[in-house]
Design an enzyme around this catalytic site. Sequence first.
Site, PDB file in Angstrom:
ATOM      1  N   ARG A 175      46.048  15.154 -15.395  1.00 27.18           N
ATOM      2  CA  ARG A 175      47.401  15.719 -15.334  1.00 27.18           C
ATOM      3  C   ARG A 175      47.638  16.690 -16.501  1.00 27.18           C
ATOM      4  NH1 ARG A 175      51.804  16.825 -18.313  1.00 27.18           N
ATOM      5  NH2 ARG A 175      51.554  14.843 -19.417  1.00 27.18           N
ATOM      6  N   HIS A 218      46.712  16.886 -30.186  1.00 29.34           N
ATOM      7  CA  HIS A 218      45.968  18.072 -29.753  1.00 29.34           C
ATOM      8  C   HIS A 218      45.161  18.565 -30.957  1.00 29.34           C
ATOM      9  CE1 HIS A 218      48.071  19.362 -25.813  1.00 29.34           C
ATOM     10  NE2 HIS A 218      48.394  18.105 -26.050  1.00 29.34           N
ATOM     11  N   CYS A 273      48.469  24.514 -24.336  1.00 36.21           N
ATOM     12  CA  CYS A 273      49.926  24.573 -24.306  1.00 36.21           C
ATOM     13  C   CYS A 273      50.311  26.003 -23.930  1.00 36.21           C
ATOM     14  CB  CYS A 273      50.522  24.197 -25.669  1.00 36.21           C
ATOM     15  SG  CYS A 273      52.319  24.363 -25.697  1.00 36.21           S
TER      16      CYS A 273
END
Length: 364
Positions: free
Chosen positions: A34, A242, A273
């Site tokens: 996802r 991240h 992102c």
Amino acid sequence: MRPLRLLARQLSQAAPLSRPTNARPVKIVEVGPRDGLQNEKTPLSTELKVELIDRLVRVGLNDIEAGSFVSPKWVPQMATTAEVLTSPTLARLRAENPSLSLPCLVPNDRGMHALSTLLDKHAEPLTNEVALFVAASKGFSRANLNKSVAEALAVQPPIFEAAKQRGLKVRAYVSVVLGCPFEGYVDPKKAARVAKELLDMGAYEVSLGDTIGVGVPRGWEELLNECERAGVPVDKVAAHCHDTYGTAVANVLHCVSLGVPTVDSSVAALGGCPYSPGATGNVSTEDVVYALHESGIPSSFLPEPHPGSLLAWNDRGREGRTRFEELCEAGEWVSEAIGRTNGSRVGKAVRGRKQREAQKKAKL
Ligand code: HMG
Ligand code: MG
């Protein structure tokens, strides 16, 4: 002493903030299908998404974020989530693994309604969990949810209510907890306040997302302290790191040493992102598994204190090593499928070692 051994010893000697002595293995939540794929340019077909989830379950991952019910205009990569969830392969995986968790992200009422309609049509429970998200900063909230932070919080209670009525657990994300692409530094008090509100609404866990990957261990520690002060205990927190500035694994190890029981990661470091040029993906699952294991920290992937090194320095722990190598292969496979280089440092190193070994064998 080798640096990793030294780190393992330091971690085992450090007095964690509130980690219980009988702490369970660190839970790894795989978010590649996802959070990872939603940010990749090349969409994966339903068939290949299902194959990815199948591979991840087969190597031993038990918590896998399977998709989202969001606007296909904004996130076309997730438009096939219903097909993924209802695929015969996922039905088989659920039947074979009763504890398998396949959370799906829902951003609003409409997403929850789409999931509910799907669940109504199927006798079999397709998922046991939903995830929702609110940002810690105004700018990111506006860009990602089209709402202020307060407005975004205000739309969550009906989602909690609908999930509760269906017996679905709710996991909540707070995005941009340590930095925002629009506003820069984010005061950890803000992130902690949002986390507390989501916990009070009924989330069983709050995943704190360093969405642009600017965090360092000190910042994470301040954030966890602010969370504790706000009434969010560390054992209700997941670390979602991240790796933009190369600090994600250090952050994971530090959070775990402070008692954070759950870590989100993404095979092959899938993701990124969209609002932050240059931001790399989620911390890779391969890197997290490697760092935890070699530091002597049990995880849901390798729950027993494991005898051997994943680097095959001796013959012990072969079973875990085989699964680890299959995890790395899954990362290689999905990277190739979407036509990009593998973002996992560990994945690349394992591939390099295997190539060397194959060359050696060929020479014999
Ligand atoms: P909205 O308020 O309805 O406004 O949705 P909109 O203008 O953005 O809506 C666009 C269109 O999408 C409209 O259709 C809506 O009806 C429709 P139109 O009228 O133009 O035909 N729509 C939907 N369609 C299907 N399912 C839905 C849905 N909702 C609206 N659920 C909203 C605002 C933000 C909900 C919408 O724009 C959206 O779904 N955006 C995608 C958000 C998203 O998935 N972002 C990524 C997740 S957050 C994240 O990844 C970070 C995290 O992983 C942590 C980390 O990495 O750090 C959590
Ligand atoms: Mg992420």
